[in-house]
Design an enzyme around this catalytic site. Structure first.
Site, short mmCIF file in Angstrom:
data_model
loop_
_atom_site.label_atom_id
_atom_site.label_comp_id
_atom_site.label_asym_id
_atom_site.label_seq_id
_atom_site.Cartn_x
_atom_site.Cartn_y
_atom_site.Cartn_z
N LYS A 111 -0.45 19.98 5.49
CA LYS A 111 -1.54 19.05 5.18
C LYS A 111 -2.74 19.29 6.08
CE LYS A 111 0.84 15.30 2.89
NZ LYS A 111 1.15 13.87 2.86
N LYS A 193 5.58 23.63 -4.43
CA LYS A 193 6.14 22.41 -5.03
C LYS A 193 5.07 21.70 -5.87
CE LYS A 193 5.17 19.17 -1.37
NZ LYS A 193 5.52 18.21 -0.40
N LYS A 196 0.64 16.13 -5.77
CA LYS A 196 -0.54 15.38 -6.21
C LYS A 196 -1.81 16.10 -5.80
CE LYS A 196 2.04 11.19 -5.21
NZ LYS A 196 2.34 10.19 -4.21
P1 TYM Z 1 5.48 11.13 -1.29
O1 TYM Z 1 4.65 9.94 -1.64
O2 TYM Z 1 4.79 12.44 -1.10
O3 TYM Z 1 6.60 11.36 -2.38
C1 TYM Z 1 7.45 10.32 -2.83
C2 TYM Z 1 8.83 10.90 -3.13
O4 TYM Z 1 8.73 11.95 -4.11
C3 TYM Z 1 9.43 13.10 -3.64
N1 TYM Z 1 8.74 14.31 -4.14
C4 TYM Z 1 9.35 15.29 -4.83
N2 TYM Z 1 10.62 15.45 -5.24
C5 TYM Z 1 10.90 16.57 -5.95
N3 TYM Z 1 9.98 17.53 -6.26
C6 TYM Z 1 8.69 17.41 -5.86
N4 TYM Z 1 7.80 18.34 -6.19
C7 TYM Z 1 8.33 16.25 -5.11
N5 TYM Z 1 7.16 15.81 -4.58
C8 TYM Z 1 7.43 14.63 -3.99
C9 TYM Z 1 9.35 13.01 -2.12
O5 TYM Z 1 10.37 13.77 -1.51
C10 TYM Z 1 9.51 11.52 -1.89
O6 TYM Z 1 10.87 11.16 -1.87
N6 TYM Z 1 6.42 10.54 3.61
C11 TYM Z 1 6.81 10.12 2.27
C12 TYM Z 1 6.69 8.62 2.04
C13 TYM Z 1 7.45 7.77 2.99
C14 TYM Z 1 8.86 7.59 3.05
C15 TYM Z 1 9.11 6.63 4.07
C16 TYM Z 1 9.92 8.14 2.32
C17 TYM Z 1 6.91 6.96 3.97
N7 TYM Z 1 7.90 6.28 4.59
C18 TYM Z 1 10.40 6.23 4.40
C19 TYM Z 1 11.22 7.73 2.64
C20 TYM Z 1 11.45 6.80 3.66
C21 TYM Z 1 5.90 10.81 1.26
O7 TYM Z 1 4.79 11.19 1.57
O8 TYM Z 1 6.39 10.82 -0.01
#
Ligand code: TYM
Length: 328
Positions: A111, A193, A196
């Site tokens: 990032k 991957k 967004k």
């Molecule tokens: P975020 O918002 O980027 O994504 C949310 C969830 O989607 C999953 N994900 C994917 N899974 C499969 N293939 C993909 N291409 C893909 N892109 C995203 C992510 O693994 C995630 O589960 N840091 C985290 C948010 C967060 C969080 C937490 C998660 C903040 N606090 C506590 C778990 C527990 C994030 O940016 O997810």
């Protein structure tokens, strides 16, 4: 019942990776575990946002999660900034996380490489806030996609260090990563991957996309020229991605699915059909929920009340173990 916690950022529209890698598994787990699901709006501030943007995206994301089947009666669905304990515990955990640990996080490296003018300190300390999210709820399981594995491992390390310094305080959580679609890849660049923040949206299936566009994106997915359908993510990333998506939609094993196809065309058509049937009812429910935003806001307020009943005593436990002077 097992306590499950997960979070998602209100940045950009939900995409098929979020749905298959995470949200669908939350919905599946919600009736057999005690689910706590959080829209992490404070995490979204780690990159530049326009005034008002995060708030409106937060409400939209809550509607999308409910349209995907998350039931605010059966789970705790809430917004991170509504429960102040997250920010407070995040500070305490930052002070128990080393610079070196944060510097090893691949998500920070990716990032920060994309931010040209301004890399916020929050982008660097982000995993300590994520650890606070998880540890505040005595979480046992964290259902996430593969890209979050490193952050959950760091959370365990920080919890262990805190417990060693101040006495048993936090439960060590486990990441729960789905067997298929844990890393859905970009349809145009299948070695990256699905995300967004991809440069073009031709490789990303957004939940709100017109379904004809969705089908077209899947039929135009990049594969390769040898026309052999085989599950081999390293050598055949495009084909394996389609098999993974189809398998996640139908519940079949991607390797077994590969044997049913000897050409790419039918695999692409079947994958397009499976994804469209998954998204169609979600889009219908979303249109209904959008008609009454007050209902979603009320559900989120009730969710924050439920979340506080767990978060407040856990934070108190942590500050007592540290031995901060009690304010009465
Ligand atoms: P975020 O918002 O980027 O994504 C949310 C969830 O989607 C999953 N994900 C994917 N899974 C499969 N293939 C993909 N291409 C893909 N892109 C995203 C992510 O693994 C995630 O589960 N840091 C985290 C948010 C967060 C969080 C937490 C998660 C903040 N606090 C506590 C778990 C527990 C994030 O940016 O997810």
């Amino acid at each position: 019942m097992t306590r499950v916690f997960s979070g998602i950022q209100p940045t950009g529209d939900l995409h098929l990776g979020n749905l298959l890698g995470a949200v669908r598994n939350w919905v599946e787990m919600q009736h057999r575990s005690e689910g706590v699901f959080c829209i992490v709006d404070l995490h979204a501030l780690t990159v530049a946002t326009a005034p008002g943007e995060v708030g409106s995206r937060t409400l939209e994301l809550a509607q999308v999660l409910m349209a995907c089947g998350l039931d605010p009666e059966a789970t705790t669905l809430f917004v991170q900034s509504h429960v102040h304990e997250h920010a407070e515990l995040a500070w305490i955990l930052q002070c128990n996380t080393s610079f070196g640990e944060l510097n090893r996080m691949t998500q920070f490296k990716d990032k920060s490489a994309r931010q040209r003018d301004f890399i916020s300190a929050g982008l660097f300390t982000y995993p300590a806030l994520q650890a606070a999210d998880i540890l505040l709820y005595d979480t046992e399981e964290v259902p996430v996609g593969e890209d979050q594995r490193q952050h959950i491992e760091l959370t365990r390390d920080v919890a262990e260090r805190f417990n060693a310094r101040f006495g048993e305080t936090f439960i060590l959580p486990e990441a729960v990563i789905p067997p298929t679609a844990a890393r859905v890849m970009d349809l145009q660049n299948p070695t990256d991957k699905m995300s967004k923040s991809a440069e073009s949206d031709a490789g990303t299936i957004l939940l709100g996309d017109d379904l004809a566009v969705t089908a077209k994106k899947l039929r135009r997915a990049v594969t390769d020229s040898d026309n052999e359908v085989r599950w081999d993510p390293a050598a055949k990333p495009g084909v394996s991605n389609l098999l993974g998506i189809l398998g996640a939609c139908t519940g079949d094993d991607p390797e077994a699915l590969a044997e049913r196809y000897d050409q790419y065309g039918p695999l692409k058509n079947d994958t397009a059909e499976a994804v469209v049937s998954l998204l169609e009812p979600i889009q219908q429910r979303l249109a209904e929920l959008r008609a009454d935003p007050g209902e979603t806001s009320r559900a989120l307020a009730a969710g924050a009340d439920k979340a506080r009943t767990v978060a407040v005593p856990v934070l108190r436990r942590a500050t007592e173990h540290i031995g901060l002077l009690s304010g009465g």
